[in-house]
Design a protein around this motif. Structure first.
Motif, mmCIF file in Angstrom:
data_model
loop_
_atom_site.group_PDB
_atom_site.id
_atom_site.type_symbol
_atom_site.label_atom_id
_atom_site.label_comp_id
_atom_site.label_asym_id
_atom_site.label_seq_id
_atom_site.Cartn_x
_atom_site.Cartn_y
_atom_site.Cartn_z
ATOM 1 N N VAL A 22 -7.206 -61.818 7.963
ATOM 2 C CA VAL A 22 -8.481 -61.569 7.896
ATOM 3 C C VAL A 22 -9.343 -61.679 9.021
ATOM 4 C CG1 VAL A 22 -10.512 -62.103 6.669
ATOM 5 C CG2 VAL A 22 -8.558 -61.893 5.207
ATOM 6 N N GLU A 23 -9.150 -62.703 9.656
ATOM 7 C CA GLU A 23 -9.511 -63.108 10.845
ATOM 8 C C GLU A 23 -9.527 -61.803 12.126
ATOM 9 O OE1 GLU A 23 -7.933 -65.152 9.438
ATOM 10 O OE2 GLU A 23 -9.367 -66.416 8.635
ATOM 11 N N LYS A 24 -8.311 -61.589 12.058
ATOM 12 C CA LYS A 24 -7.874 -60.412 12.864
ATOM 13 C C LYS A 24 -8.683 -59.334 12.640
ATOM 14 C CE LYS A 24 -3.937 -60.079 14.899
ATOM 15 N NZ LYS A 24 -2.371 -59.947 15.224
ATOM 16 N N TYR A 25 -8.564 -59.057 11.416
ATOM 17 C CA TYR A 25 -9.259 -57.763 10.830
ATOM 18 C C TYR A 25 -10.768 -57.766 11.003
ATOM 19 C CZ TYR A 25 -10.927 -54.666 7.221
ATOM 20 O OH TYR A 25 -11.661 -53.513 6.507
ATOM 21 N N ILE A 26 -11.513 -58.836 10.991
ATOM 22 C CA ILE A 26 -12.816 -58.816 11.163
ATOM 23 C C ILE A 26 -12.815 -58.831 12.871
ATOM 24 C CG2 ILE A 26 -14.891 -60.505 11.473
ATOM 25 C CD1 ILE A 26 -13.723 -61.857 8.822
ATOM 26 N N SER A 27 -12.226 -59.281 13.607
ATOM 27 C CA SER A 27 -12.298 -59.037 15.154
ATOM 28 C C SER A 27 -12.179 -57.718 15.572
ATOM 29 C CB SER A 27 -11.235 -60.125 15.925
ATOM 30 O OG SER A 27 -10.015 -59.410 15.866
ATOM 31 N N LEU A 28 -11.516 -56.638 14.797
ATOM 32 C CA LEU A 28 -11.190 -55.555 15.215
ATOM 33 C C LEU A 28 -12.348 -54.549 15.060
ATOM 34 C CD1 LEU A 28 -7.622 -54.952 13.801
ATOM 35 C CD2 LEU A 28 -8.155 -55.023 16.129
ATOM 36 N N GLN A 29 -13.588 -55.024 14.335
ATOM 37 C CA GLN A 29 -14.564 -54.331 14.067
ATOM 38 C C GLN A 29 -14.386 -53.029 13.478
ATOM 39 O OE1 GLN A 29 -16.464 -54.695 17.862
ATOM 40 N NE2 GLN A 29 -17.802 -56.224 17.046
ATOM 41 N N PRO A 30 -13.640 -52.729 12.271
ATOM 42 C CA PRO A 30 -13.336 -51.690 11.589
ATOM 43 C C PRO A 30 -14.420 -50.972 11.099
ATOM 44 C CG PRO A 30 -12.627 -53.514 10.295
ATOM 45 C CD PRO A 30 -13.273 -54.031 11.422
ATOM 46 N N ASP A 31 -14.357 -49.762 11.234
ATOM 47 C CA ASP A 31 -15.324 -48.631 10.297
ATOM 48 C C ASP A 31 -14.856 -48.371 9.024
ATOM 49 O OD1 ASP A 31 -16.941 -48.632 12.710
ATOM 50 O OD2 ASP A 31 -15.403 -46.953 13.430
ATOM 51 N N LEU A 32 -13.489 -48.441 8.844
ATOM 52 C CA LEU A 32 -13.086 -47.922 7.449
ATOM 53 C C LEU A 32 -11.754 -48.501 7.047
ATOM 54 C CD1 LEU A 32 -13.728 -46.110 5.103
ATOM 55 C CD2 LEU A 32 -12.156 -44.342 6.338
ATOM 56 N N LEU A 33 -11.404 -48.813 5.876
ATOM 57 C CA LEU A 33 -10.046 -49.299 5.665
ATOM 58 C C LEU A 33 -9.516 -48.467 4.527
ATOM 59 C CD1 LEU A 33 -8.553 -52.822 4.821
ATOM 60 C CD2 LEU A 33 -8.514 -51.127 2.897
ATOM 61 N N VAL A 34 -8.414 -47.770 4.467
ATOM 62 C CA VAL A 34 -7.736 -46.855 3.496
ATOM 63 C C VAL A 34 -6.499 -47.290 3.123
ATOM 64 C CG1 VAL A 34 -6.778 -44.666 3.316
ATOM 65 C CG2 VAL A 34 -8.658 -45.186 5.038
ATOM 66 N N SER A 35 -6.284 -47.286 1.796
ATOM 67 C CA SER A 35 -5.058 -47.742 1.136
ATOM 68 C C SER A 35 -4.826 -46.946 0.004
ATOM 69 C CB SER A 35 -4.969 -49.450 0.488
ATOM 70 O OG SER A 35 -4.085 -49.702 -0.194
ATOM 71 N N SER A 36 -3.417 -46.965 -0.394
ATOM 72 C CA SER A 36 -3.097 -46.324 -1.911
ATOM 73 C C SER A 36 -3.272 -47.160 -3.042
ATOM 74 C CB SER A 36 -1.635 -46.096 -1.641
ATOM 75 O OG SER A 36 -1.293 -44.781 -0.581
ATOM 76 N N MET A 37 -3.221 -46.454 -4.175
ATOM 77 C CA MET A 37 -3.298 -47.405 -5.287
ATOM 78 C C MET A 37 -2.326 -47.035 -6.429
ATOM 79 S SD MET A 37 -7.581 -47.348 -6.048
ATOM 80 C CE MET A 37 -7.684 -45.475 -6.177
ATOM 81 N N TYR A 38 -1.865 -48.220 -7.216
ATOM 82 C CA TYR A 38 -0.933 -47.927 -8.141
ATOM 83 C C TYR A 38 -1.718 -48.146 -9.489
ATOM 84 C CZ TYR A 38 3.293 -47.355 -5.252
ATOM 85 O OH TYR A 38 4.269 -46.865 -4.299
ATOM 86 N N VAL A 39 -2.647 -48.878 -9.295
ATOM 87 C CA VAL A 39 -3.403 -49.245 -10.563
ATOM 88 C C VAL A 39 -4.901 -48.924 -9.940
ATOM 89 C CG1 VAL A 39 -4.424 -50.873 -12.063
ATOM 90 C CG2 VAL A 39 -2.009 -51.101 -11.294
ATOM 91 N N LYS A 40 -5.709 -48.018 -10.755
ATOM 92 C CA LYS A 40 -7.116 -47.681 -10.328
ATOM 93 C C LYS A 40 -7.795 -49.081 -10.015
ATOM 94 C CE LYS A 40 -10.724 -44.218 -11.184
ATOM 95 N NZ LYS A 40 -11.061 -42.993 -12.016
#
Length: 335
Positions: A122-140
């Protein structure tokens, strides 16, 4: 968390014999954040909007460029021309080479936020300053490989897009990723040619309609027979005319039936397609199970690989289907 949910996740993640995904150790990287940008055309003027498979409408002032994606989503987007800056989920093998699940993604040019189930830096994720996260879903509503323990924090950092897999055909899933990629300004280089290849290979599948085909995955103490309606690739294959074995009794959750190796002969099949993901048993390991080794399809040499997580792109499915057609041409119906 309930037993069936854990079993489903263990199977889908295919980690440590399909039942110990949550017990694997962490192996995140420590390299500095990259300042990557997607290989896209110029962002559309007037902001960006997209409605995902949670029926969630996202609206931003500008087109996202700093995108983080689960490996399956990253592989799909990469083939359409979008370049994520980071990935999470199985992308690197123990020897440092690329995990097949990450497709054509160049893992030397993206950050790794986690390589196994329940691991997300999570710390690295925050440091990257992302605009969007994309993931698939098996359960809605449940983003694949986004840990429950840090879900709220992750979703506060940047908007998220979820693409549903369960109960849909591969063409539907690919279409969603194509729509998302276009909205992000993707180049679509090579897409028309790959789409034509996928369509041509799909048409060839009907010629093998007389073959009984079973798809399975192996663990140390059990084998799993997959339930076609739950998987986009199998929905695609059955729609195209293949005769895929459907288990008569599936486990709670609906994704598969668990069989002991002693009961490996429960279903008749002319062809067996085995899960090639890295933590599933390899053919030489499964052949040590006497009941499996004596199956007619196995004795006839009609045991072929199944890429259970082929990238949801036209390129990914062209390769997957062309390989399947080549193998089925070698097979014959058994008495």
């Amino acid at each position: 968390m309930s037993g069936p949910v854990l079993a489903r996740r263990g199977f889908l993640a295919s980690a440590a014999g399909l039942g110990a995904a949550l017990a694997l150790g962490a192996c995140g990287g420590e390299s500095a954040p990259t300042a990557g940008a997607p290989a896209t055309s110029a962002p559309a003027a007037g902001g960006w909007t997209f409605t995902d498979d949670r029926d969630k409408k996202l609206e931003l002032d500008k087109t996202p460029s700093r995108i983080v994606a689960q490996v399956g989503a990253a592989a799909a987007l990469w083939d359409f021309g979008v370049r994520p800056i980071a990935v999470f989920g199985p992308h690197k093998l123990d020897d440092g080479t690329k995990d097949p699940q990450v497709g054509n993604v160049d893992i030397t040019k993206v950050e790794g936020l986690g390589n196994v189930w329940d691991e997300f830096n999570v710390e690295k994720y925050i440091s990257l300053q992302p605009d969007l996260l994309v993931s698939s879903m098996y359960v809605k509503g449940t983003l694949w490989y986004v840990p429950d323990k840090s879900k709220e924090t992750i979703e506060q950092v940047a908007p998220t897009v979820g693409v549903m897999l369960t109960g849909r055909s591969a063409t539907e899933v690919i279409g969603t990723y194509e729509q998302l990629a276009r909205s992000l300004g993707a180049t679509m280089e090579g897409v028309p040619e790959a789409k034509a290849r996928m369509e041509a290979a799909t048409k060839e599948l009907a010629r093998f309609k007389d073959l009984r085909i079973l798809l399975m995955s192996g663990g140390p103490d059990a084998m799993w027979v997959v339930n076609p309606p739950e998987y986009p690739d199998l929905v695609h294959l059955t729609t195209a005319g293949l005769n895929v074995v459907t288990p008569s009794k599936v486990d709670e959750g609906g994704f598969f039936q668990t069989l002991s190796w002693e009961n490996a002969d429960t279903y008749d099949a002319d062809v067996i397609l085995y899960d090639t993901r890295t933590q599933s048993l390899k053919p030489e390991e499964m052949l040590k199970k006497p009941t499996f080794a004596k199956l007619p399809a196995v004795e006839a040499g009609q045991l072929y690989p199944w890429n259970a997580e082929a990238p949801y792109s036209y390129q990914g499915y062209a390769v997957f289907l062309e390989g399947l057609v080549a193998n089925l041409k070698k097979a014959k119906a058994l008495p």
